[in-house]
Scaffold this active site. Structure first.
Site, mmCIF file in Angstrom:
data_model
loop_
_atom_site.group_PDB
_atom_site.id
_atom_site.type_symbol
_atom_site.label_atom_id
_atom_site.label_comp_id
_atom_site.label_asym_id
_atom_site.label_seq_id
_atom_site.Cartn_x
_atom_site.Cartn_y
_atom_site.Cartn_z
ATOM 1 N N CYS A 167 0.244 -1.162 -0.364
ATOM 2 C CA CYS A 167 -0.065 -0.052 0.079
ATOM 3 C C CYS A 167 1.014 1.617 0.279
ATOM 4 O O CYS A 167 0.032 2.733 -0.524
ATOM 5 C CB CYS A 167 -0.793 -0.009 1.170
ATOM 6 N N HIS A 196 -2.272 7.024 3.206
ATOM 7 C CA HIS A 196 -1.113 6.850 3.713
ATOM 8 C C HIS A 196 -0.551 8.248 2.881
ATOM 9 O O HIS A 196 -0.480 8.777 1.441
ATOM 10 C CB HIS A 196 -0.621 6.262 2.528
HETATM 11 N N1 LIG Z 1 -4.694 -4.187 5.336
HETATM 12 C C1 LIG Z 1 -3.983 -2.744 4.532
HETATM 13 O O1 LIG Z 1 -4.813 -2.144 4.267
HETATM 14 C C2 LIG Z 1 -3.508 -3.986 3.624
HETATM 15 C C3 LIG Z 1 -2.943 -3.324 2.506
HETATM 16 C C4 LIG Z 1 -2.241 -4.191 1.366
HETATM 17 C C5 LIG Z 1 -1.979 -5.418 1.224
HETATM 18 N N2 LIG Z 1 -2.804 -6.375 2.425
HETATM 19 C C6 LIG Z 1 -2.473 -7.162 2.392
HETATM 20 O O2 LIG Z 1 -3.733 -8.266 2.973
HETATM 21 C C7 LIG Z 1 -3.161 -9.293 3.131
HETATM 22 C C8 LIG Z 1 -4.659 -9.327 3.696
HETATM 23 O O3 LIG Z 1 -4.498 -8.316 5.191
HETATM 24 P P1 LIG Z 1 -6.430 -7.599 6.207
HETATM 25 O O4 LIG Z 1 -5.333 -6.624 6.877
HETATM 26 O O5 LIG Z 1 -7.324 -8.192 5.738
HETATM 27 O O6 LIG Z 1 -5.814 -9.376 7.177
HETATM 28 P P2 LIG Z 1 -6.198 -9.626 8.193
HETATM 29 O O7 LIG Z 1 -7.667 -8.326 8.208
HETATM 30 O O8 LIG Z 1 -5.708 -10.634 9.246
HETATM 31 O O9 LIG Z 1 -7.783 -10.876 7.694
HETATM 32 C C9 LIG Z 1 -6.481 -12.181 6.811
HETATM 33 C C10 LIG Z 1 -7.909 -13.665 5.567
HETATM 34 O O10 LIG Z 1 -6.889 -14.096 6.585
HETATM 35 C C11 LIG Z 1 -7.868 -15.555 6.626
HETATM 36 N N3 LIG Z 1 -6.860 -16.695 6.899
HETATM 37 C C12 LIG Z 1 -5.953 -16.689 7.861
HETATM 38 N N4 LIG Z 1 -5.171 -17.548 8.406
HETATM 39 C C13 LIG Z 1 -6.016 -18.228 7.365
HETATM 40 C C14 LIG Z 1 -6.003 -20.210 7.236
HETATM 41 N N5 LIG Z 1 -4.596 -20.564 7.849
HETATM 42 N N6 LIG Z 1 -6.218 -19.961 5.726
HETATM 43 C C15 LIG Z 1 -7.047 -20.061 5.160
HETATM 44 N N7 LIG Z 1 -7.628 -18.703 5.304
HETATM 45 C C16 LIG Z 1 -7.339 -17.771 6.421
HETATM 46 C C17 LIG Z 1 -8.621 -14.878 7.609
HETATM 47 O O11 LIG Z 1 -9.681 -15.609 7.457
HETATM 48 P P3 LIG Z 1 -10.262 -15.976 9.239
HETATM 49 O O12 LIG Z 1 -11.494 -15.130 9.508
HETATM 50 O O13 LIG Z 1 -10.722 -16.995 9.174
HETATM 51 O O14 LIG Z 1 -9.494 -16.082 9.986
HETATM 52 C C18 LIG Z 1 -8.640 -13.711 7.186
HETATM 53 O O15 LIG Z 1 -9.777 -13.680 6.054
HETATM 54 C C19 LIG Z 1 -1.841 -9.768 4.346
HETATM 55 O O16 LIG Z 1 -1.303 -9.905 3.220
HETATM 56 C C20 LIG Z 1 -1.766 -7.859 3.823
HETATM 57 O O17 LIG Z 1 -0.211 -8.229 4.586
HETATM 58 C C21 LIG Z 1 -3.012 -5.492 3.613
#
Ligand SMILES: NC(=O)c1ccc[n+]([C@@H]2O[C@H](COP(=O)([O-])OP(=O)(O)OC[C@H]3O[C@@H](n4cnc5c(N)ncnc54)[C@H](OP(=O)(O)O)[C@@H]3O)[C@@H](O)[C@H]2O)c1
Length: 349
Positions: free
Chosen positions: A150, A243
């Site tokens: 991001c 950001h």
């Molecule tokens: N937040 C941002 O602004 C942002 C920006 C760019 C990129 N990202 C990237 O995007 C990704 C998601 O970020 P987020 O902030 O949305 O994270 P998050 O809120 O922690 O969500 C993670 C997701 O992954 C799933 N998950 C976790 N463990 C799993 C497993 N063993 N098998 C299958 N699914 C699993 C979770 O499902 P459950 O609910 O069932 O646990 C949830 O749906 C990350 O790689 C992050 O680095 C985030």
């Protein structure tokens, strides 16, 4: 036109929710599958998301009724958006690509792979030419494309036209990154209220490397990095979304401040492509000396435009400026959706 069925892997997370919100009423794509961990699987999406849904809109009723599945490649869709936690995204995305799915991922795991495009359609659409090589790796029609980190995308966007017109030899960036970038619940309130945290684990190497792959070339089946260095300092600030980045650049060819502004204002490579999520223009230059600001400017172009401002000469390098981008839209779900729209337009879906 019948809409293309898409799945969202990691649909319950912060970025996953943004996918569900942004794909509601999408003219080309329809969410047919939602998948997450075994903790969430087997129950209706709306039930699992009670108390967890954080985006400012209701859960679309049709998606709310879908049963959450596990992230195994037997979903009824052609394309999967991945918002999986990076601890699991690597092998899961590979399994989907091997099984013949197109995967548009937000996660960092495959961004720097030598046969995976790190795509910003306005900047490096030609990098998609690597896909046949990747298909050979999986032995299927499937493939993975990724969108940048991001903070890296907010930097790469204003650098792209400068790099193309004037060349770049040095970039120094300090980021002021919003809380939503840390997922939910993110940074504890007692650490961040009345405070700035001068560290985001793993962030600086991404901001220093990803723009170089994006601005680099694909030659003879290989990516070569752009030939300049980036020095990044990343901080977490008490802002919800958006950001802000303070950037100094050294140019290889002389240019006036007006030349830089003109390069940003003329940058609109997708103008004629009619992609539903493409902002036009993607870069907006604000003349006021107190802009861009996260609260006022993050929703420009429905969160997909980057807002640049305060261009001035730099006593160390050549010029310095600020840029703002919406981290969960342009920096995450919105970017992956725009990438998929571009794939569709190019006949890759
Ligand atoms: N937040 C941002 O602004 C942002 C920006 C760019 C990129 N990202 C990237 O995007 C990704 C998601 O970020 P987020 O902030 O949305 O994270 P998050 O809120 O922690 O969500 C993670 C997701 O992954 C799933 N998950 C976790 N463990 C799993 C497993 N063993 N098998 C299958 N699914 C699993 C979770 O499902 P459950 O609910 O069932 O646990 C949830 O749906 C990350 O790689 C992050 O680095 C985030």
């Amino acid at each position: 036109m019948a809409r293309i069925k898409v799945g969202v892997l990691g649909a319950t997370g912060m970025v996953g929710q943004r996918f569900i919100q942004l794909l509601e009423n999408h003219p080309w794509f329809e969410v047919s599958e939602v998948a997450a961990s075994e903790r969430s699987a087997g129950r209706p999406y709306a039930e699992v998301m009670q108390g967890r849904w954080k985006v400012p809109a209701d859960i679309p009723p049709r998606v709310g009724q879908l049963t959450i599945k596990e992230c195994t490649p037997n979903l009824e869709c052609r394309l999967c958006f991945s918002a999986l936690d990076s601890s699991v995204a690597g092998p899961v995305e590979e399994a989907f690509a091997r099984a013949g799915y197109a995967v548009s991922s937000n996660s960092r795991n495959h961004r720097m792979d030598p046969d995976v495009p790190l795509l910003i359609p306005e900047v490096n659409a030609d990098h998609l030419d690597i896909i046949p090589q990747q298909r050979d790796r999986w032995g299927s029609d499937g493939y993975i494309i990724t969108n940048p980190n991001c903070a890296a995308i907010g930097l790469a966007m204003p650098l792209a036209p400068l790099h193309r017109r004037f060349g770049l030899n040095k970039v120094i960036v300090t980021t002021l990154q919003a809380l939503s970038g840390a997922g939910y619940p993110g940074v504890p309130s007692l650490d961040v209220i009345d405070n700035v945290v001068p560290f985001i684990g793993g962030e600086e190497p991404k901001v220093e490397s990803e723009p170089l792959k994006i601005l680099g070339a694909l030659d003879g089946g290989k990516f070569t990095s752009a030939d300049f260095k980036i020095s990044a300092s990343c901080t977490r600030v008490h802002v919800l979304d958006g950001h802000l980045e303070s950037v100094s650049v050294g140019l290889t060819r002389k240019a006036s401040a007006d030349d830089l502004i003109k390069a940003w204002e003329e940058f609109d490579p997708l103008r004629d492509q009619e992609l539903p999520s493409a902002p036009s223009p993607p870069l907006i230059y604000r003349q006021e000396n107190d802009r861009p600001q996260p609260r006022r400017d993050r929703d420009e172009g429905k969160g997909m435009a980057c807002v640049v401002g305060r261009l001035r000469t730099c006593a160390i390098l050549d010029y310095k400026f600020f840029v703002l981008s919406h981290n969960t839209i342009r920096g995450a779900a919105g970017a992956a959706i725009l990438n998929a729209e571009y794939l569709y337009k190019k006949g890759l879906l």
